[in-house]
Scaffold this motif. Structure first.
Motif, PDB file in Angstrom:
ATOM      1  N   LEU A 187      72.916 -48.987 -30.716  1.00 24.31           N
ATOM      2  CA  LEU A 187      73.504 -49.732 -29.603  1.00 24.31           C
ATOM      3  C   LEU A 187      73.576 -48.833 -28.367  1.00 24.31           C
ATOM      4  CD1 LEU A 187      75.167 -52.278 -28.590  1.00 24.31           C
ATOM      5  CD2 LEU A 187      77.195 -50.947 -29.259  1.00 24.31           C
ATOM      6  N   VAL A 188      73.107 -49.357 -27.246  1.00 24.77           N
ATOM      7  CA  VAL A 188      73.170 -48.643 -25.969  1.00 24.77           C
ATOM      8  C   VAL A 188      73.884 -49.532 -24.959  1.00 24.77           C
ATOM      9  CG1 VAL A 188      71.878 -47.550 -24.097  1.00 24.77           C
ATOM     10  CG2 VAL A 188      71.017 -47.426 -26.446  1.00 24.77           C
ATOM     11  N   ILE A 189      74.909 -48.966 -24.322  1.00 25.83           N
ATOM     12  CA  ILE A 189      75.634 -49.677 -23.260  1.00 25.83           C
ATOM     13  C   ILE A 189      75.590 -48.792 -22.016  1.00 25.83           C
ATOM     14  CG2 ILE A 189      77.821 -50.684 -22.526  1.00 25.83           C
ATOM     15  CD1 ILE A 189      78.584 -50.832 -25.511  1.00 25.83           C
ATOM     16  N   GLU A 190      75.095 -49.326 -20.905  1.00 25.45           N
ATOM     17  CA  GLU A 190      75.048 -48.577 -19.648  1.00 25.45           C
ATOM     18  C   GLU A 190      75.638 -49.438 -18.537  1.00 25.45           C
ATOM     19  OE1 GLU A 190      71.525 -46.494 -18.427  1.00 25.45           O
ATOM     20  OE2 GLU A 190      70.717 -46.498 -20.475  1.00 25.45           O
ATOM     21  N   ILE A 191      76.361 -48.790 -17.642  1.00 25.22           N
ATOM     22  CA  ILE A 191      76.846 -49.493 -16.443  1.00 25.22           C
ATOM     23  C   ILE A 191      76.589 -48.625 -15.217  1.00 25.22           C
ATOM     24  CG2 ILE A 191      78.656 -50.702 -17.739  1.00 25.22           C
ATOM     25  CD1 ILE A 191      80.700 -48.875 -16.217  1.00 25.22           C
ATOM     26  N   GLU A 281      78.927 -42.379 -35.326  1.00 26.01           N
ATOM     27  CA  GLU A 281      78.421 -41.320 -34.450  1.00 26.01           C
ATOM     28  C   GLU A 281      78.204 -41.908 -33.060  1.00 26.01           C
ATOM     29  OE1 GLU A 281      74.360 -38.789 -34.007  1.00 26.01           O
ATOM     30  OE2 GLU A 281      75.291 -38.751 -36.010  1.00 26.01           O
ATOM     31  N   ILE A 282      79.003 -41.398 -32.104  1.00 27.15           N
ATOM     32  CA  ILE A 282      79.006 -41.956 -30.751  1.00 27.15           C
ATOM     33  C   ILE A 282      78.638 -40.865 -29.755  1.00 27.15           C
ATOM     34  CG2 ILE A 282      80.401 -43.072 -28.969  1.00 27.15           C
ATOM     35  CD1 ILE A 282      82.143 -44.246 -31.168  1.00 27.15           C
ATOM     36  N   THR A 283      77.699 -41.189 -28.883  1.00 23.26           N
ATOM     37  CA  THR A 283      77.350 -40.310 -27.769  1.00 23.26           C
ATOM     38  C   THR A 283      77.824 -40.985 -26.479  1.00 23.26           C
ATOM     39  OG1 THR A 283      75.398 -39.486 -28.935  1.00 23.26           O
ATOM     40  CG2 THR A 283      75.478 -39.143 -26.557  1.00 23.26           C
ATOM     41  N   TYR A 284      78.635 -40.248 -25.705  1.00 23.03           N
ATOM     42  CA  TYR A 284      79.284 -40.846 -24.528  1.00 23.03           C
ATOM     43  C   TYR A 284      79.053 -39.935 -23.325  1.00 23.03           C
ATOM     44  CZ  TYR A 284      83.180 -42.471 -21.564  1.00 23.03           C
ATOM     45  OH  TYR A 284      83.953 -42.943 -20.528  1.00 23.03           O
ATOM     46  N   SER A 285      78.585 -40.553 -22.232  1.00 22.75           N
ATOM     47  CA  SER A 285      78.301 -39.784 -21.013  1.00 22.75           C
ATOM     48  C   SER A 285      79.566 -39.220 -20.384  1.00 22.75           C
ATOM     49  CB  SER A 285      77.600 -40.685 -19.994  1.00 22.75           C
ATOM     50  OG  SER A 285      78.486 -41.717 -19.579  1.00 22.75           O
ATOM     51  N   GLY A 286      80.692 -39.860 -20.645  1.00 22.39           N
ATOM     52  CA  GLY A 286      81.918 -39.517 -19.942  1.00 22.39           C
ATOM     53  C   GLY A 286      82.080 -40.356 -18.688  1.00 22.39           C
ATOM     54  N   ASP A 287      83.273 -40.303 -18.118  1.00 24.49           N
ATOM     55  CA  ASP A 287      83.593 -41.067 -16.911  1.00 24.49           C
ATOM     56  C   ASP A 287      83.294 -40.191 -15.707  1.00 24.49           C
ATOM     57  OD1 ASP A 287      84.605 -42.586 -14.885  1.00 24.49           O
ATOM     58  OD2 ASP A 287      86.713 -42.307 -15.445  1.00 24.49           O
ATOM     59  N   GLY A 288      82.287 -40.560 -14.934  1.00 25.67           N
ATOM     60  CA  GLY A 288      81.878 -39.747 -13.792  1.00 25.67           C
ATOM     61  C   GLY A 288      82.963 -39.596 -12.756  1.00 25.67           C
ATOM     62  N   ASP A 289      83.879 -40.541 -12.662  1.00 27.86           N
ATOM     63  CA  ASP A 289      84.925 -40.467 -11.655  1.00 27.86           C
ATOM     64  C   ASP A 289      85.981 -39.427 -12.016  1.00 27.86           C
ATOM     65  OD1 ASP A 289      83.958 -42.711 -10.044  1.00 27.86           O
ATOM     66  OD2 ASP A 289      84.412 -43.860 -11.841  1.00 27.86           O
ATOM     67  N   TRP A 290      85.970 -38.958 -13.267  1.00 27.48           N
ATOM     68  CA  TRP A 290      86.985 -38.003 -13.701  1.00 27.48           C
ATOM     69  C   TRP A 290      86.452 -36.575 -13.748  1.00 27.48           C
ATOM     70  CZ3 TRP A 290      91.882 -38.275 -16.632  1.00 27.48           C
ATOM     71  CH2 TRP A 290      92.566 -39.468 -16.400  1.00 27.48           C
ATOM     72  N   HIS A 291      85.166 -36.369 -13.546  1.00 26.00           N
ATOM     73  CA  HIS A 291      84.582 -35.075 -13.843  1.00 26.00           C
ATOM     74  C   HIS A 291      84.069 -34.370 -12.600  1.00 26.00           C
ATOM     75  CE1 HIS A 291      84.710 -35.637 -18.184  1.00 26.00           C
ATOM     76  NE2 HIS A 291      84.414 -36.897 -17.933  1.00 26.00           N
ATOM     77  N   TYR A 308      77.200 -43.822 -12.972  1.00 21.75           N
ATOM     78  CA  TYR A 308      76.625 -44.373 -14.187  1.00 21.75           C
ATOM     79  C   TYR A 308      77.481 -43.949 -15.389  1.00 21.75           C
ATOM     80  CZ  TYR A 308      72.180 -45.871 -12.119  1.00 21.75           C
ATOM     81  OH  TYR A 308      71.215 -46.505 -11.392  1.00 21.75           O
ATOM     82  N   GLU A 309      77.559 -44.830 -16.374  1.00 22.86           N
ATOM     83  CA  GLU A 309      78.174 -44.474 -17.662  1.00 22.86           C
ATOM     84  C   GLU A 309      77.278 -44.993 -18.776  1.00 22.86           C
ATOM     85  OE1 GLU A 309      82.241 -45.491 -18.289  1.00 22.86           O
ATOM     86  OE2 GLU A 309      82.877 -44.769 -16.314  1.00 22.86           O
ATOM     87  N   ARG A 310      77.262 -44.256 -19.884  1.00 21.90           N
ATOM     88  CA  ARG A 310      76.378 -44.621 -20.989  1.00 21.90           C
ATOM     89  C   ARG A 310      77.061 -44.312 -22.316  1.00 21.90           C
ATOM     90  NH1 ARG A 310      72.059 -42.267 -24.076  1.00 21.90           N
ATOM     91  NH2 ARG A 310      70.294 -43.697 -24.305  1.00 21.90           N
ATOM     92  N   VAL A 311      76.939 -45.244 -23.251  1.00 19.87           N
ATOM     93  CA  VAL A 311      77.462 -45.072 -24.606  1.00 19.87           C
ATOM     94  C   VAL A 311      76.349 -45.412 -25.582  1.00 19.87           C
ATOM     95  CG1 VAL A 311      79.111 -45.870 -26.353  1.00 19.87           C
ATOM     96  CG2 VAL A 311      79.843 -45.603 -23.983  1.00 19.87           C
ATOM     97  N   LEU A 312      76.127 -44.550 -26.569  1.00 16.76           N
ATOM     98  CA  LEU A 312      75.157 -44.793 -27.633  1.00 16.76           C
ATOM     99  C   LEU A 312      75.876 -44.699 -28.974  1.00 16.76           C
ATOM    100  CD1 LEU A 312      72.294 -45.040 -28.905  1.00 16.76           C
ATOM    101  CD2 LEU A 312      72.098 -42.549 -28.681  1.00 16.76           C
ATOM    102  N   MET A 332      75.231 -53.942 -15.533  1.00 17.82           N
ATOM    103  CA  MET A 332      75.346 -53.539 -16.935  1.00 17.82           C
ATOM    104  C   MET A 332      74.061 -53.856 -17.678  1.00 17.82           C
ATOM    105  SD  MET A 332      78.149 -54.684 -19.833  1.00 17.82           S
ATOM    106  CE  MET A 332      77.509 -56.350 -19.949  1.00 17.82           C
ATOM    107  N   MET A 333      73.728 -52.975 -18.627  1.00 11.70           N
ATOM    108  CA  MET A 333      72.606 -53.196 -19.537  1.00 11.70           C
ATOM    109  C   MET A 333      73.079 -52.887 -20.952  1.00 11.70           C
ATOM    110  SD  MET A 333      70.147 -51.645 -21.587  1.00 11.70           S
ATOM    111  CE  MET A 333      70.031 -49.963 -21.031  1.00 11.70           C
ATOM    112  N   VAL A 334      72.782 -53.800 -21.881  1.00  9.44           N
ATOM    113  CA  VAL A 334      73.107 -53.594 -23.294  1.00  9.44           C
ATOM    114  C   VAL A 334      71.827 -53.774 -24.099  1.00  9.44           C
ATOM    115  CG1 VAL A 334      74.537 -54.283 -25.251  1.00  9.44           C
ATOM    116  CG2 VAL A 334      75.430 -54.515 -22.921  1.00  9.44           C
ATOM    117  N   ASP A 335      71.561 -52.806 -24.996  1.00  7.73           N
ATOM    118  CA  ASP A 335      70.356 -52.862 -25.820  1.00  7.73           C
ATOM    119  C   ASP A 335      70.706 -52.437 -27.243  1.00  7.73           C
ATOM    120  OD1 ASP A 335      67.746 -53.318 -26.471  1.00  7.73           O
ATOM    121  OD2 ASP A 335      66.948 -51.538 -25.445  1.00  7.73           O
TER     122      ASP A 335
END
Length: 482
Positions: A187-191, A281-291, A308-312, A332-335
């Protein structure tokens, strides 16, 4: 009267000779067959009674075999339930361990992962246990496809575009966009929050916050602006606005952020950090507004510009709710590689009728062994999560209920097993008594039949001698002619 035309004495002797011959044949037939009744002429009423007894004897034999088959069926199911009981006991032990506050979120994640394996093994036992092509522990009907939890649809039914395509200009909020079914892979979620502060949030059905930005009650410095902008500053606000039954969450839900994967180490819009959360097992880009520490924002810029944010997620182990919180709009894109359309087909359990008796002239008396479904859904294991302390504490009651149901099933089988044993003993005693009664009617008495044979043999020999003398009587008439 002296006559040579009709020899009455000889005729009488011949008649008696025929009778003794018939009696001798009857005696020899009974002695050779061992039966007193060899045909209806021997004893018509006795033959009918004996035939009914034979029907009952054969019925008792068939019923006993059926009862033994029923016992084997129940012993198979009870043995499988014993295995499920052991798994549930281990699950409860894990729940007690996970309920302790001394464990970290990683520890609970490992415990939850083991519990998921227990749930899968319970289903395997329930679906695969069979005897005589009967699956007593399987569900009574096929599991139906779940396309909606509360008012929340599956993510593929909620999307306005095809999977893998960008859905532009969506408005952020606190309502779930959709839920991702268990069994979804890669599962891929991007915003792209388009420069505003919109964030991906993932929750389990029991309120565990797995991925996203934190909401800490009473600490405005630790609570992300996407929550406070929506007026969510307490756990009760979270429950009222998002984690409610109308949105598809459990009625016992409570917000739990102890397992939250926030990824504060760095921000990478094309990758991110990887952790195992709730057994996934989750791969997370993190919140760009916090970093401030930006590895890659997608535009090769040292600071987040488009956010951009991304979760796999490699494999979704339980239903997950997706929300995008904030006050603006986003793309948003979900795949995914595979998303189940519904639960896989499985065997179903049906009632099993066992004949208890079937005497001549009576209808078959049957006892029904009802199904005892022991799959994870029936036992209430599918909504248990040990990834949080609150979830583990709530799981204890559900596991106690599951153990009680298994105990009820096993007690039911034990009682029926004893009843079948008693029925077999009764049928055996009935058969012994019936065979004794049938023997008195049907079997030959060798003492009587031997005496009868000796008697008719003597009568036959005497008759032959006397018949010879009777044949000489007409010769006396010749003396009158001399």
């Amino acid at each position: 009267m002296t006559s040579i035309h009709t020899n009455i004495t000889a005729l009488t002797g011949q008649q008696n000779q025929r009778k003794s011959q018939s009696d001798l044949s009857t005696a020899m037939e009974r002695l050779s067959s061992g039966l007193r009744i060899n045909s209806a002429k021997d004893d018509a009423a006795g033959l009918a009674i004996s035939n009914r007894m034979e029907t009952n004897l054969r019925a008792n034999d068939a019923v006993s075999k059926g009862l033994n088959d029923g016992i084997s069926l129940m012993q198979t199911a009870e043995g499988a339930l014993d295995g499920i009981n052991g798994l549930l006991q281990r699950g409860r032990q894990l729940a007690l361990q996970a309920a302790s506050d001394t464990l970290s979120s990683e520890d609970r994640s490992a415990i939850h992962n083991e519990f998921l394996q227990i749930v899968e093994e319970v289903d395997r036992i329930a679906m695969d246990t069979q005897a005589f092509e009967k699956h007593l522990l399987a569900p009574t009907s096929q599991r139906q496809e779940v396309t909606e939890l509360g008012n929340t649809k599956t993510i593929k039914n909620a999307l306005q575009v095809a999977k893998g395509a960008w859905d532009n200009g969506r408005s952020s909020g606190t309502d779930p966009i959709g839920f991702i079914p268990k069994g979804t892979t890669n599962l891929v979620i991007e915003i792209n929050s388009l420069g505003a502060d919109d964030d991906i949030q993932l929750f389990t059905r029991n309120g565990a916050h797995l991925v996203g930005t934190p909401m800490v009650e009473g600490d405005s410095n630790a609570t992300d602006a996407t929550w406070t902008a929506r007026g969510i500053t307490t756990e009760q606000d979270m429950k009222d606005d998002l984690l409610n039954e109308a949105n598809g969450f459990s009625d016992q839900v409570a917000y739990d952020g102890s397992s939250l994967f926030h990824n504060t180490s760095h921000y990478d819009a094309t990758g991110g950090a990887t952790r195992t959360v709730a057994g996934m097992e989750i791969t997370y880009s993190g919140d760009g507004d916090w970093h401030d520490n930006v590895i890659n924002d997608g535009n090769n810029s040292p600071y987040p510009s488009t956010a951009y944010e991304r979760v796999l997620i490699q494999e979704v182990k339980e239903p997950l709710f997706l929300a995008v919180t904030g006050s603006g709009s986003y793309d948003m894109m979900v795949d995914w590689d595979h998303m189940p359309d519904g639960p896989p087909k499985h065997p179903t359990s049906t009632p099993t009728d066992i004949v208890m008796s079937a005497n001549s002239g009576d209808k078959a008396n049957k006892l029904t062994i009802e199904p005892t479904p022991a799959d994870s859904q029936t036992l209430g294991l599918d909504e248990i999560s040990l990834s949080t302390g609150q979830g583990a504490s709530a799981a204890l009651g559900a596991l106690d209920d599951a153990l009680a149901k298994v105990d009820e099933y096993r007690s039911h089988y034990g009682a029926l097993n004893n009843r079948f044993d008693s029925a077999i003993d009764n049928l055996t005693q009935q058969s012994i008594s019936t065979e004794a009664a049938q023997s008195r009617i049907l079997d030959a008495d060798y003492a009587v039949e031997t005496a009868n044979m000796m008697k008719v043999q003597i009568l036959q020999q005497a008759g032959q001698s006397l018949l010879a003398q009777a044949n000489q009587l007409p010769q006396t008439a010749l003396t009158l002619l001399g």
